[in-house]
Every structure is written in C-alpha cells, then in structure tokens.
Design a protein around this motif. Structure first.
Motif, short mmCIF file in Angstrom:
data_model
loop_
_atom_site.label_atom_id
_atom_site.label_comp_id
_atom_site.label_asym_id
_atom_site.label_seq_id
_atom_site.Cartn_x
_atom_site.Cartn_y
_atom_site.Cartn_z
N HIS A 1 0.80 -1.12 -0.09
CA HIS A 1 0.03 0.04 -0.05
C HIS A 1 0.87 1.18 -0.08
O HIS A 1 2.25 1.20 -0.04
N HIS A 42 1.44 3.78 2.10
CA HIS A 42 1.81 4.61 3.19
C HIS A 42 3.39 4.89 3.71
O HIS A 42 4.12 4.02 2.82
N HIS A 81 6.08 2.12 3.79
CA HIS A 81 6.10 0.99 2.71
C HIS A 81 6.70 1.39 1.47
O HIS A 81 7.30 0.51 0.67
N HIS A 106 -7.33 -1.47 6.20
CA HIS A 106 -6.14 -0.31 6.63
C HIS A 106 -6.04 0.66 5.71
O HIS A 106 -5.87 1.99 6.05
N ASP A 162 0.08 -4.52 6.66
CA ASP A 162 -0.38 -3.84 7.68
C ASP A 162 -1.89 -4.19 8.02
O ASP A 162 -2.66 -3.44 8.82
#
Ligand SMILES: [Zn+2]
Length: 287
Positions: free
Chosen positions: A73, A75, A78, A154, A173
């Motif tokens: 993803h 974020h 990451h 998430h 996550d």
C-alpha cells in the motif's frame, strides 16, 4: 533473517515524529524473495535502500537483480525508498489501483494524509508500472507463485500476498496488533479482510510489516486478536458516542476519549488515529 529457502525478512528501524515533536522509534519489515531474479515486498522508509542493497551483497547478490518491487500500500513506511530502489535497479513497481495515485504523487498523499515528518520518510514519487488486482498471480522467478489478495480496510487498496509453495502469507498492515496505534480507513472492511486471511489454508508463517514472523498456530491467534482489537475499538467508539452525542464534534477529543476507554495512553492520540476512530461505522450511525 532467513524465513524459508527463498524468503528473507529485513527489519528496518526508523523514527516518526510524535505529537509534540518528539521522536518515536518504530520499525517495519521488508521482505525479499531471492530466486533467479529478486522480488521485494515494500521498501521501508527513505534511505533504507542502502540496508536492502547491503543485505543483498552479503548474500552474494546485486541490487541490479531486483526485477520487481511490490508495494502492499502507499503509506510512507512502505514506499519511502521505492524511488531509490527503482532508480538503482530499473525494477517494475507493482501496486493496487486504489493506491496508485498516492504512490505516483506523494504531494497529493501528503495533502490528503499529512503524516508528521512525511518528507523525511518518503524520498519521492515513483511510477506504478504494474497495476494489481485481487487474484493476480506474480512470478518471482524461482518456480514460486505470488497470489495477490485484496485486503482493504487499513487502506482501500491494501494487498496481502500468498506464497502457496512455501505457506507464507504477507499481510503488511492488514492485521492490527492490540495496543498499537489503531490506523485504518474502514474497520468493517478490515475485519472482513482478516477473516479472509484466516480462511487461507496451509499457512506456515504470517509475515506482517509491524510484527515478528508468526508461525502456524501463532499466526491464527494474531489474526483472531486483530479482529478482537478492531471490535473493541468499534465498541469503545460507540460507547463514547452514546455517552456524549456531541463528542464527535472535536475528532481529537473523541480520539482521546476512545483511547481512554480502551485503556491506552491518551498521548497516542494523533490525527491518523482520530481519522480511524471516525471511520468506525457504529460511530457514524450516531451522528
Ligand atoms: Zn500502513
């Protein structure tokens, strides 16, 4: 750390900025699949490409052999080093369509989700060359298959990855740890995603981004605890809203009240957690 014949885990420590500017130690796991080619799962924060490349050299491999970087993803922890990894290796970057905009335009991400210290965590935007969807199968080049599982909650385009030949489930996550910062976009979707992961047969290890590798029975327990934690958060949010219907007027105040209800320190309150609490559907029903 070697997890299986082909899979290695790299624990990447970093620091985030707390509400009063203090620095809070955290870590994230990056996973490497070493076959004829090299596949990475997430990149860690800005600057962590050095640790990845050093590890590869210790293994007798070269950074140029990285052919695929899968971003679970968008974020910061990451994707932070994704641009540097891509520039050094020329690898493909793969991510779910719903995360693409925030990976390809980090300023857009920062405007929509202003994580403190964002620009020290993310080096820059990077193009997604392979858009993933649920059910896609990737070839990491060592006779293995990587199956893509769309596990939203998430974030809307969060994916988990399943390596059936080795029984390894990469959950990024998707599964929250009780007592850790509760961060999600949709609690109901999160619970459904964990139920889906629980239904995967033959899990030998659960490999999350924010947790040690969990083997077999422990993997199942961690997923059950994650669901229980999300349910507790929803109930706490509902309880606070029932006791004081005006509590939602100030998201940060609501966040502190819910954390207190959960027995967590109010110092954990921050805009990301507040956003998660507001994403509890039971709370929305109260408004
Ligand atoms: Zn995340």
């Amino acid at each position: 750390m070697k997890i299986s014949e082909h899979v290695h885990a790299l624990k990447m420590p970093f620091k985030i900025e707390g509400p009063s500017g203090q620095s809070i130690p955290r870590f994230v796991y990056v996973y490497l699949i070493l076959g004829e080619r090299i596949c990475l799962i997430d990149s860690g924060v800005a600057g962590k490409e050095k640790a990845i490349f050093d590890y590869l050299r210790e293994m007798g491999r070269r950074p140029e052999e990285i052919s695929l970087l899968i971003l679970t993803h968008s974020h910061p922890d990451h994707i932070g080093a994704a641009r540097a990894v891509q520039m050094a290796s020329g690898c493909e970057i793969a991510a779910h369509a719903a995360e693409r905009a925030w990976i390809e335009d980090i300023e857009l991400q920062f405007r929509k989700r202003p994580v403190p210290g964002f620009h020290s965590l993310v080096e820059g935007s990077v193009g997604v060359s392979r858009v993933l969807q649920d059910g896609d199968v990737l070839d990491p080049g060592c006779g293995l298959r990587i199956e893509v599982l769309h596990t939203p909650g998430h974030s809307s385009g969060s994916i988990s990855l399943w390596l059936p030949e080795e029984g390894l489930l990469f959950s990024a996550d998707a599964v929250p740890l009780p007592g850790e910062l509760p961060i999600f976009d949709d609690a109901t979707a999160s619970i459904a995603s964990i139920e889906r992961l629980k239904a995967v047969r033959g899990i030998r290890a659960l490999l999350a981004a924010w947790d040690e590798p969990r083997r077999e029975m422990h993997a199942r327990r961690v997923m059950d605890e994650g669901i229980g934690y999300l349910q507790c958060i929803r109930e706490a949010a509902l309880g606070v809203a029932s006791a004081d219907p005006c509590s939602g007027a100030d998201p940060m105040n609501l966040c502190r009240l819910v954390l207190r209800e959960l027995g967590l320190p109010e110092t954990m309150a921050n805009p990301l957690v507040a956003r998660s609490i507001q994403a509890c559907p039971d709370r929305g029903d109260q408004e």
